[in-house]
Design a protein around this motif. Structure first.
Motif, PDB file in Angstrom:
ATOM      1  N   ARG A  55       0.847  -1.191   0.000  1.00  0.00           N
ATOM      2  CA  ARG A  55       0.000   0.000   0.000  1.00  0.00           C
ATOM      3  C   ARG A  55       0.882   1.240   0.000  1.00  0.00           C
ATOM      4  N   ARG A  56       0.595   2.109  -0.892  1.00  0.00           N
ATOM      5  CA  ARG A  56       1.284   3.398  -0.934  1.00  0.00           C
ATOM      6  C   ARG A  56       0.384   4.374  -0.199  1.00  0.00           C
ATOM      7  N   ALA A  80      -5.025   9.637  -5.936  1.00  0.00           N
ATOM      8  CA  ALA A  80      -4.392   9.037  -7.108  1.00  0.00           C
ATOM      9  C   ALA A  80      -2.898   8.790  -6.885  1.00  0.00           C
ATOM     10  N   LYS A  81      -2.311   9.428  -5.877  1.00  0.00           N
ATOM     11  CA  LYS A  81      -0.887   9.263  -5.576  1.00  0.00           C
ATOM     12  C   LYS A  81      -0.629   8.091  -4.635  1.00  0.00           C
ATOM     13  N   GLY A  82      -1.687   7.445  -4.148  1.00  0.00           N
ATOM     14  CA  GLY A  82      -1.491   6.333  -3.227  1.00  0.00           C
ATOM     15  C   GLY A  82      -2.650   5.364  -3.244  1.00  0.00           C
ATOM     16  N   ASP A  83      -2.470   4.282  -2.504  1.00  0.00           N
ATOM     17  CA  ASP A  83      -3.539   3.295  -2.345  1.00  0.00           C
ATOM     18  C   ASP A  83      -4.456   3.675  -1.194  1.00  0.00           C
ATOM     19  N   VAL A  84      -3.913   4.391  -0.223  1.00  0.00           N
ATOM     20  CA  VAL A  84      -4.640   4.816   0.972  1.00  0.00           C
ATOM     21  C   VAL A  84      -4.430   6.317   1.125  1.00  0.00           C
ATOM     22  N   LEU A  85      -5.516   7.065   1.344  1.00  0.00           N
ATOM     23  CA  LEU A  85      -5.409   8.505   1.572  1.00  0.00           C
ATOM     24  C   LEU A  85      -5.832   8.818   3.001  1.00  0.00           C
ATOM     25  N   VAL A  86      -4.899   9.406   3.748  1.00  0.00           N
ATOM     26  CA  VAL A  86      -5.159   9.895   5.096  1.00  0.00           C
ATOM     27  C   VAL A  86      -5.176  11.413   5.015  1.00  0.00           C
TER      28      VAL A  86
END
Length: 194
Positions: A55-56, A80-86
């Motif tokens: 996961r990115r 769009a820059k990762g698999d998970v957005l915090v």
């Protein structure tokens, strides 16, 4: 924690970051959530849409006072820059310090709930610090996303991300949306209608 499980207490950010980093090496079978150790009631989002392991983690932050299209586009581009957005949402005192008297319009909990309701957002955390440096050190994301009112060179937390081995990315559409402008438009229309 919120009913949706997306809004996490500030004190649990480090545990979330550790869990997400651990999952990079051992992702559960596709579609099966894994309970986050030390974070009661939270489950990890499903693996990447392509089924790949790892996961990115992307992190974005802001005040999000009166959510508008620019906020939505910023967060979609960050996802769009990762698999998970915090997403870090500024607390009320922090917003007042940044934006001045009369702000925020909505209390922190309401702003966090609105941000958490967006499909692009996996987790939300409220914070009161003047910058997100401490949050970045705890979460240790792969990428810190900022809006187009910044450049990669002038992001305040750039050095922290370099120390962590992460990247800074500028995302979203041109900065032609603002809560300040939206509030001014509402006031003008209110005066015109009286």
């Amino acid at each position: 924690m919120s009913e949706s499980g997306k809004i996490i207490p500030r004190g649990e950010l480090k545990a979330l970051g550790e869990r997400l980093r651990h999952e990079r090496g051992s992702t559960p079978p596709f579609g099966r959530p894994t309970a986050l150790s030390g974070v009661e009631g939270l489950t990890a989002p499903s693996p990447s849409a392509d089924g790949s392991k790892g996961r990115r983690v992307a992190f974005a932050n802001g005040c999000f006072d009166l959510l508008h299209a620019g906020h939505v586009r910023y967060l979609e581009a960050a996802k769009a820059k990762g698999d998970v957005l915090v997403v870090g949402v500024n607390g009320d005192a922090s917003v007042r310090a940044l934006k001045g008297p009369g702000r925020p319009i909505l209390p922190a909990e309401a702003r966090a709930e609105l941000v958490a309701a967006l499909a692009a957002v996996d987790y939300v955390v409220l914070f009161d610090e003047p910058t997100v440096e401490d949050l970045l050190r705890e979460l240790r994301p792969d990428v810190h996303c900022k809006g187009t009112d910044y450049t990669e060179a002038n992001v305040p937390e750039r050095e922290v991300m370099l120390e962590l081995g992460g990247a800074v990315r500028i995302v979203g559409d041109a900065k032609n949306h603002s809560t300040r402008d939206l509030l001014a438009k509402i006031l003008r229309r209110s005066k015109d209608s009286t």
